[in-house]
Write an enzyme that holds these catalytic residues in place. Structure first.
Site, PDB file in Angstrom:
ATOM      1  N   LYS A  70      -2.660  27.237 -11.033  1.00 34.88           N
ATOM      2  CA  LYS A  70      -2.264  25.906 -10.560  1.00 34.88           C
ATOM      3  C   LYS A  70      -3.178  25.335  -9.472  1.00 34.88           C
ATOM      4  O   LYS A  70      -3.368  24.122  -9.394  1.00 34.88           O
ATOM      5  CB  LYS A  70      -0.812  25.937 -10.065  1.00 34.88           C
ATOM      6  CG  LYS A  70       0.199  26.063 -11.203  1.00 34.88           C
ATOM      7  CD  LYS A  70       1.612  26.242 -10.668  1.00 34.88           C
ATOM      8  CE  LYS A  70       2.417  25.004 -10.919  1.00 34.88           C
ATOM      9  NZ  LYS A  70       3.860  25.173 -10.632  1.00 34.88           N
ATOM     10  N   ASP A 107       5.923  18.714 -10.417  1.00 28.56           N
ATOM     11  CA  ASP A 107       7.038  19.544  -9.929  1.00 28.56           C
ATOM     12  C   ASP A 107       7.944  18.747  -8.979  1.00 28.56           C
ATOM     13  O   ASP A 107       9.167  18.826  -9.057  1.00 28.56           O
ATOM     14  CB  ASP A 107       6.513  20.788  -9.197  1.00 28.56           C
ATOM     15  CG  ASP A 107       5.992  21.834 -10.167  1.00 28.56           C
ATOM     16  OD1 ASP A 107       6.446  21.859 -11.327  1.00 28.56           O
ATOM     17  OD2 ASP A 107       5.124  22.630  -9.767  1.00 28.56           O
TER      18      ASP A 107
END
Ligand code: ATR
Length: 277
Positions: A70, A107
């Site tokens: 990520k 997110d």
């Protein structure tokens, strides 16, 4: 007449077998009758740049990325969204038609969308949010809460230095409090969020006295196995509104699906049941 290409997307991680994203996107593809595929791909860190270079040539529109990639994808991407840059990590990559690799982080918006969907009366500006944990998930959630104009964030982490680092990055609205002082400060929270892995099946419990919790405080957990963590069960007994963490997983997937497959998918009870099977 040219035959339209089959849209492909997937998720890249290492390990990847546990990922729930293939089931999620697979359900949407089937439900909307889209002739595409969403594929889990096990890719080691050394191969990440090479794989991301090749995938668009094989018909991929984009991919999700998960642990451990990520952060690393930000060094490879050509275009980085403001929120991915702020969070320092991306989870949703799109291969643009101009050949550029676009990196985004959904997110935080998944977290907010879950609360707005399941607790429509929740007002982030109504009072301070107490955030437990200062890892990757916490970074995305803190950024999203600040974007939603929470007046203050009380941030506690077992390892205080990580919470201090988040404050240094995100600024003055954050007050770092000692992990041991969480119970004493609990009554200040209008929103309480567990971003740690505590309470997850197979991990330690989050042992936190909730005596100070106000009955109006919205309590949410990013852990969704079990769906109702002890934190949520106890908060519910105290009369607090609660929102479980499964919705965050579902909502964070919406922007990617939209970009790769060309339609906005629904997050509904049907999808929740598919994910709980
Ligand atoms: P993620 O990306 O899911 O946030 P992470 O970056 O590894 O994962 O962060 C995990 C979070 O859970 C951290 O806040 C971690 O606290 P530390 O920074 O002190 O490690 C927290 N956590 C994990 N196990 C814990 C435990 N036994 N007690 C308290 N906090 C714990």
């Amino acid at each position: 007449m040219s035959i339209p290409s089959i849209p492909l997307a997937g998720v890249i991680g290492h390990p990847i077998a546990h990922s729930k994203s293939p089931r999620l996107h697979g359900h949407w593809l089937k439900r909307y009758g889209i002739p595409g595929h969403y594929i889990p791909m096990e890719v080691a860190s050394n191969d990440l740049a090479h794989v991301l270079n090749i995938l668009p040539k094989a018909g991929f529109r984009g991919v999700n990325v998960t642990i451990p990639h990520k952060e690393a994808v930000l060094d490879i991407a050509d275009v980085i969204s403001d929120r991915a840059a702020l969070i320092g990590a991306a989870n949703t990559l799109t291969f643009q038609s101009d050949g550029k690799l676009h990196a985004d982080n959904t997110d935080g918006i998944g977290f907010i969308a879950n609360l707005k969907h399941n607790a429509p009366d929740w007002d982030p500006a109504a009072g301070p949010a107490m955030v437990l944990g200062a890892g990757g998930a916490s970074r995305a959630i803190v950024a999203a809460l600040l974007h939603e104009r929470v007046p203050a964030i009380l941030l506690a982490n077992r390892t205080r230095a990580r919470a201090d680092a988040l404050k240094a990055h995100f600024g003055g609205k954050i007050e770092v409090i000692d992990w041991n002082n969480v119970p004493q400060r609990m009554d200040e929270a209008a929103t309480l969020i567990n971003t740690t892995s505590l309470g997850m099946a197979g991990k330690e419990e989050l042992k936190l006295p909730l005596d100070g919790l106000r009955a109006s405080t919205l309590v949410t957990d990013i852990v969704y196995t079990p769906l109702t963590t002890n934190l949520l069960a106890t908060a519910h007994e105290r009369g607090c509104p609660i929102v479980d963490g499964l919705g965050m997983l579902l909502h964070q997937a919406v922007p990617g699906f939209e970009r790769w497959f060309g339609m906005t998918p629904d997050v509904d009870e049907d999808l929740r049941q598919v994910m709980l099977r």
